[in-house]
Design an enzyme around this catalytic site. Structure first.
Site, short mmCIF file in Angstrom:
data_model
loop_
_atom_site.label_atom_id
_atom_site.label_comp_id
_atom_site.label_asym_id
_atom_site.label_seq_id
_atom_site.Cartn_x
_atom_site.Cartn_y
_atom_site.Cartn_z
N GLU A 112 -9.28 7.98 1.50
CA GLU A 112 -8.91 6.87 2.59
C GLU A 112 -9.87 6.29 3.38
OE1 GLU A 112 -5.72 7.21 6.53
OE2 GLU A 112 -6.92 9.02 5.67
N GLU B 20 2.86 7.23 9.77
CA GLU B 20 1.54 7.81 10.49
C GLU B 20 1.31 6.80 11.61
OE1 GLU B 20 -2.66 10.03 8.87
OE2 GLU B 20 -2.48 7.50 9.07
#
Length: 272
Positions: free
Chosen positions: A148, A246
Site C-alpha cells: 500500500e 477506511e
C-alpha cells in the site's frame, strides 16, 4: 456491489471486541482490521477472543494487517525495518493462525519508514526477503499480500502506485505471484498520484481497494474526490473484489452516504 468495513478506523467509539457486532448491526457482512493487538505475538487468549468476536457477530474477516509497530507513535510497518526481523517472522505464524480460523485471505504488509541510520538499499533488501517469507506463509491459506502507498508520513517510501508496484514486481520476479497493489484512493490522491490513470492501467490487477474522501479523510461526499466514479471504472476494467470503507467519521453519520450512492456501486438488494 459489496463494501467491507475497516473496524480499526471506524467504530472506534467501541472497544475492539464489540466492533464486529456493531458492523453487523449496521448491515455489513464483512470487516477488516489493522493489526488488532499491541504486540507482534499476542497471547492465545487475545487471539481467541478476537476470533470469537467475529464468529459471534456473524461477519467475515476479509482483511488483516501484519503487525506494523506502534502506529499511533508513527510506525508504519516492519517489512523493511532492519533490527526487527524476528518480530516480523514471529508475526507470520500468528497471522496464518488467524487466517485459518477465519478464512481471511488478504493481508496488508506496511513497508516501514526509512531509518536514518540504515542505507535504503539494506532496508529494501530486507523488505524483499520479508515479503518472500510473507507470501510463502499466507500461500498456505490461499492468501495474498497487499502493498500500500501511504500518505502523511514523509519517511514512508511508498507514496505512489508506481513505487508500490515496483515492490510487487520485485517479489513476483522471485517467483511469488500472490502479492498485489492495495489501491487506497485516499492515500494516492493526497500524495498527488493520478488516480484515474492508475485505475485505467492497473484496475484489473488491484488486490484490494480502500476509500476515504479528501480533504479530511471522511466518508464519500465529505470531500472532493469522485470516489464512486473511480469505483465504477475499476469495476468496468475488471476489479472484482470488495471496497473497504477506511475513513474517519462518527458512527452516527458514517454510513449516510450509502442511501444515495449510485445503483452501479450499491443497491438495497446487494449486501454491504
Amino acid at each position: 456491489m459489496s463494501y467491507t468495513l475497516n473496524c480499526s478506523i471506524l467504530l472506534t467509539e467501541l472497544p475492539l471486541l464489540q466492533r464486529a457486532a456493531a458492523a453487523r448491526q449496521a448491515g455489513f457482512e464483512s470487516v477488516e482490521f489493522w493489526w488488532p493487538f499491541t504486540q507482534a505475538v499476542p497471547t492465545d487468549q487475545q487471539v481467541d477472543e478476537f476470533v470469537a468476536s467475529l464468529m459471534d457477530a456473524g461477519v467475515q474477516l476479509d482483511g488483516l494487517n501484519f503487525f506494523a509497530g506502534d502506529m499511533p507513535d508513527g510506525d508504519r510497518g516492519l517489512v523493511s525495518w532492519v533490527g526487527r526481523e524476528a518480530e516480523f517472522k514471529d508475526n507470520l505464524d500468528v497471522v496464518v493462525g488467524i487466517a485459518e480460523a477465519t478464512g481471511c485471505t488478504s493481508f496488508n504488509a506496511l513497508y516501514g519508514n526509512r531509518l536514518p541510520d540504515v542505507a535504503p538499499e539494506a532496508q529494501d533488501e530486507l523488505a524483499l526477503n520479508n515479503l518472500l517469507a510473507a507470501t510463502a506463509a499466507v500461500a498456505k491459506v490461499d492468501g495474498t499480500v497487499l502493498i500500500e502507498p501511504v500518505s502523511g508520513m514523509e519517511t514512508y517510501p511508498l507514496k505512489t502506485a508506481a513505487q508500490a508496484l515496483n515492490v510487487v514486481k520485485a517479489v513476483q520476479a522471485q517467483g511469488q505471484s500472490n502479492i498485489a497493489l492495495l489501491a487506497d484512493f485516499y492515500h494516492l490522491a493526497v500524495n498527488g498520484d493520478d488516480v484515474a490513470a492508475v485505475i485505467e492501467e492497473h484496475a484489473k490487477d488491484f488486490g484490494h481497494i480502500q476509500i476515504a474522501d479528501a480533504p479530511g479523510r471522511g466518508a464519500p461526499g465529505t470531500g472532493e474526490l469522485p470516489l464512486l466514479e473511480w469505483i465504477a471504472r475499476s469495476r468496468e476494467l475488471g476489479y472484482t473484489g470488495k471496497v473497504a470503507l477506511e475513513y474517519k467519521q462518527d458512527a452516527s453519520t458514517a454510513f449516510d452516504w450509502l442511501a444515495t450512492a449510485q445503483a452501479s456501486t450499491y443497491s438495497e438488494s446487494t449486501p454491504l
